[in-house]
Motif scaffolding. Sequence first.
Motif, PDB file in Angstrom:
ATOM      1  N   THR A 160      40.101  30.747  43.394  1.00  9.20           N
ATOM      2  CA  THR A 160      41.469  30.942  42.919  1.00  9.20           C
ATOM      3  C   THR A 160      41.574  32.170  42.033  1.00  9.20           C
ATOM      4  O   THR A 160      42.532  32.947  42.128  1.00  9.20           O
ATOM      5  CB  THR A 160      41.952  29.695  42.157  1.00  9.20           C
ATOM      6  N   THR A 161      40.593  32.383  41.157  1.00 11.77           N
ATOM      7  CA  THR A 161      40.589  33.574  40.308  1.00 11.77           C
ATOM      8  C   THR A 161      40.496  34.835  41.141  1.00 11.77           C
ATOM      9  O   THR A 161      41.181  35.838  40.883  1.00 11.77           O
ATOM     10  CB  THR A 161      39.431  33.502  39.313  1.00 11.77           C
ATOM     11  N   ALA A 162      39.644  34.815  42.179  1.00  9.95           N
ATOM     12  CA  ALA A 162      39.517  35.974  43.049  1.00  9.95           C
ATOM     13  C   ALA A 162      40.823  36.253  43.782  1.00  9.95           C
ATOM     14  O   ALA A 162      41.260  37.415  43.887  1.00  9.95           O
ATOM     15  CB  ALA A 162      38.377  35.763  44.042  1.00  9.95           C
ATOM     16  N   ALA A 163      41.467  35.209  44.302  1.00 14.03           N
ATOM     17  CA  ALA A 163      42.734  35.403  45.011  1.00 14.03           C
ATOM     18  C   ALA A 163      43.808  35.950  44.087  1.00 14.03           C
ATOM     19  O   ALA A 163      44.597  36.821  44.477  1.00 14.03           O
ATOM     20  CB  ALA A 163      43.186  34.078  45.626  1.00 14.03           C
ATOM     21  N   THR A 164      43.842  35.470  42.848  1.00 11.93           N
ATOM     22  CA  THR A 164      44.838  35.966  41.893  1.00 11.93           C
ATOM     23  C   THR A 164      44.582  37.422  41.543  1.00 11.93           C
ATOM     24  O   THR A 164      45.517  38.230  41.459  1.00 11.93           O
ATOM     25  CB  THR A 164      44.800  35.114  40.622  1.00 11.93           C
ATOM     26  N   ALA A 165      43.310  37.780  41.338  1.00 11.95           N
ATOM     27  CA  ALA A 165      42.985  39.169  41.007  1.00 11.95           C
ATOM     28  C   ALA A 165      43.384  40.106  42.131  1.00 11.95           C
ATOM     29  O   ALA A 165      43.888  41.212  41.893  1.00 11.95           O
ATOM     30  CB  ALA A 165      41.488  39.292  40.715  1.00 11.95           C
ATOM     31  N   VAL A 166      43.180  39.674  43.376  1.00 14.39           N
ATOM     32  CA  VAL A 166      43.576  40.501  44.517  1.00 14.39           C
ATOM     33  C   VAL A 166      45.075  40.720  44.521  1.00 14.39           C
ATOM     34  O   VAL A 166      45.572  41.841  44.755  1.00 14.39           O
ATOM     35  CB  VAL A 166      43.097  39.846  45.830  1.00 14.39           C
ATOM     36  N   GLN A 167      45.854  39.670  44.266  1.00 16.39           N
ATOM     37  CA  GLN A 167      47.313  39.800  44.277  1.00 16.39           C
ATOM     38  C   GLN A 167      47.810  40.666  43.140  1.00 16.39           C
ATOM     39  O   GLN A 167      48.740  41.455  43.302  1.00 16.39           O
ATOM     40  CB  GLN A 167      47.954  38.415  44.207  1.00 16.39           C
ATOM     41  N   MET A 168      47.201  40.540  41.972  1.00 15.31           N
ATOM     42  CA  MET A 168      47.687  41.286  40.808  1.00 15.31           C
ATOM     43  C   MET A 168      47.280  42.747  40.856  1.00 15.31           C
ATOM     44  O   MET A 168      47.973  43.610  40.315  1.00 15.31           O
ATOM     45  CB  MET A 168      47.162  40.628  39.524  1.00 15.31           C
ATOM     46  N   ASP A 169      46.144  43.056  41.487  1.00 19.40           N
ATOM     47  CA  ASP A 169      45.677  44.437  41.527  1.00 19.40           C
ATOM     48  C   ASP A 169      46.292  45.238  42.666  1.00 19.40           C
ATOM     49  O   ASP A 169      46.169  46.459  42.690  1.00 19.40           O
ATOM     50  CB  ASP A 169      44.151  44.474  41.646  1.00 19.40           C
ATOM     51  N   ALA A 170      46.898  44.551  43.635  1.00 19.91           N
ATOM     52  CA  ALA A 170      47.563  45.256  44.732  1.00 19.91           C
ATOM     53  C   ALA A 170      48.991  45.600  44.334  1.00 19.91           C
ATOM     54  O   ALA A 170      49.680  44.803  43.708  1.00 19.91           O
ATOM     55  CB  ALA A 170      47.568  44.387  45.988  1.00 19.91           C
ATOM     56  N   GLY A 171      49.440  46.795  44.677  1.00 22.04           N
ATOM     57  CA  GLY A 171      50.817  47.174  44.402  1.00 22.04           C
ATOM     58  C   GLY A 171      51.784  46.378  45.256  1.00 22.04           C
ATOM     59  O   GLY A 171      51.410  45.788  46.282  1.00 22.04           O
ATOM     60  N   PRO A 172      53.064  46.324  44.865  1.00 28.54           N
ATOM     61  CA  PRO A 172      54.046  45.541  45.624  1.00 28.54           C
ATOM     62  C   PRO A 172      54.132  45.933  47.091  1.00 28.54           C
ATOM     63  O   PRO A 172      54.353  45.085  47.954  1.00 28.54           O
ATOM     64  CB  PRO A 172      55.361  45.820  44.884  1.00 28.54           C
ATOM     65  N   ALA A 173      53.965  47.211  47.399  1.00 24.78           N
ATOM     66  CA  ALA A 173      54.080  47.652  48.789  1.00 24.78           C
ATOM     67  C   ALA A 173      52.827  47.373  49.604  1.00 24.78           C
ATOM     68  O   ALA A 173      52.816  47.581  50.816  1.00 24.78           O
ATOM     69  CB  ALA A 173      54.390  49.146  48.841  1.00 24.78           C
ATOM     70  N   LEU A 174      51.753  46.896  48.934  1.00 20.98           N
ATOM     71  CA  LEU A 174      50.481  46.695  49.627  1.00 20.98           C
ATOM     72  C   LEU A 174      49.961  45.274  49.532  1.00 20.98           C
ATOM     73  O   LEU A 174      48.837  45.004  49.963  1.00 20.98           O
ATOM     74  CB  LEU A 174      49.419  47.644  49.049  1.00 20.98           C
ATOM     75  N   GLN A 175      50.738  44.352  48.969  1.00 20.25           N
ATOM     76  CA  GLN A 175      50.212  43.009  48.726  1.00 20.25           C
ATOM     77  C   GLN A 175      49.813  42.308  50.017  1.00 20.25           C
ATOM     78  O   GLN A 175      48.802  41.619  50.077  1.00 20.25           O
ATOM     79  CB  GLN A 175      51.236  42.186  47.951  1.00 20.25           C
ATOM     80  N   GLY A 176      50.615  42.451  51.066  1.00 21.38           N
ATOM     81  CA  GLY A 176      50.274  41.809  52.328  1.00 21.38           C
ATOM     82  C   GLY A 176      48.997  42.357  52.922  1.00 21.38           C
ATOM     83  O   GLY A 176      48.120  41.613  53.384  1.00 21.38           O
ATOM     84  N   ARG A 177      48.847  43.697  52.908  1.00 23.33           N
ATOM     85  CA  ARG A 177      47.659  44.302  53.497  1.00 23.33           C
ATOM     86  C   ARG A 177      46.394  43.989  52.711  1.00 23.33           C
ATOM     87  O   ARG A 177      45.343  43.705  53.300  1.00 23.33           O
ATOM     88  CB  ARG A 177      47.849  45.822  53.597  1.00 23.33           C
ATOM     89  N   VAL A 178      46.485  44.009  51.385  1.00 20.91           N
ATOM     90  CA  VAL A 178      45.310  43.691  50.576  1.00 20.91           C
ATOM     91  C   VAL A 178      44.958  42.216  50.723  1.00 20.91           C
ATOM     92  O   VAL A 178      43.775  41.854  50.777  1.00 20.91           O
ATOM     93  CB  VAL A 178      45.561  44.073  49.107  1.00 20.91           C
TER      94      VAL A 178
END
Length: 455
Positions: A362-380
């Motif tokens: 869960t921490t890893a998934a949250t870090a991925v979402q927070m570190d990706a910009g709004p225009a790249l969240q789906g791709r990251v």
Amino acid sequence: MSTLPCGPAASAPAVAASRRASRRAARSPGGPDGRRSPLASRAFRVFLLSQSVAGSGTWVQRTAQDWLVLRLTGSAAAVGLVVTVQCLPTLLLGLWGGAVADRCRPRRLMVLCNGAAAALALVMTSLASTGTARLWSVCAVSGGLGVVSAVEGPSRQALIPRLVGPEHCRGATGLAAAAYQLARVFGPAGAGLVIGFLGTGWAFLMCTFLPVFCAVGLFALRHVHALDRAPDTDTAPDTGAQGRWHAALRTAAAHPRLRWTLVLSGIMALLGMNLPVLLPVLATKGFSASPESFGVLSALLAVGSLVGALLAARLRTCPLRTLAVCAVTIGVLQITAGFAPSMPAFGALLVPVGISALCFTTTAATAVQMDAGPALQGRVAGLAIVVTLGATTLGAPLAGALAQAFGARSAFALAGASCLGVAALAVVAVVRTRHGGVLAVGRLARLHPADAADR
């Protein structure tokens, strides 16, 4: 100093307006101080309920599908083949699905995905009810579900920050993981009851209606404009098809914390968290567990996973430090569990193992979402799914080979030792990102100026 008007005629309306604004702030997801639970948002509650129902339907369909294949072929290898066919599209098309999630309106995209899942479940209902199901037809439907999951997974993950905002992303992700664990517990149990009393066809029919319920919940969120707003094509990077696929890779390479999170998650999935393979092997060969006892052990692990997801929703520490602590905990517990003297002792250790494992993921998934910009969240998010799913696909046969060569207990202990190695690597990541943060923002600014400014 108050800025409200002081005149007697204007004071009452101004005070009333101020009170209305305070009530609106109190009802907002973060509250007036930004520390309230994401559950304070009605939109997130509706989303969480609909995804819980959809997740239960996923597990009901997977259980009914495995049962149908076993009844048709009597072969465990055939069941593995169907599972592989269902996972393969997500592994191959994860980045493409993330690009689709970034370029389309996410709420409408999820409605379409749920409609497609309902249609595929209806096909399985017809095949199972009429007795015309064959292994090739089940594989075809499973492959279709895999394609749907390749798009739906990144879309769902990209929706969470839009619903609750980045400041509540961690709590919302933890609650979503807890809902998934509940669905994982109750979905197969419900499928077993339906199959036992009514038949396999009725279980698939139930899976036809559950995605419809989810789509209705998403339709109820039509007033949340952020969910229907496509990314700005003027600021979204790399509008070419190939560029859209590679943008997530370049962003991960430019952002150290995101890069380290993906690396740690991949290694952990490859070597450290192969419990679906090692747990049944150790339970049967190490403790001679009966099917009922194995069910109890699986339930203990699921309870720990549920608690871990809820705990992760409340953590506020640095993600890489949390990953290091969780990896150490998982490693020590798995080494201890590998040499547990009895099955009760082994079962007692599975609860904290589940807690630590879900805190890590869960921490890893949250870090991925927070570190990706709004225009790249789906791709990251798609990139993260590809990394973890690909590592799991390679790690499962590796864990089985280790258990076959060295024994179940030694394989469990080796997995724990791998987690300790991941923890050491996470400590290195904390040190490296602390000293390389300024350079990282500079590299990110050259790729995506708007995202770098936010950091």
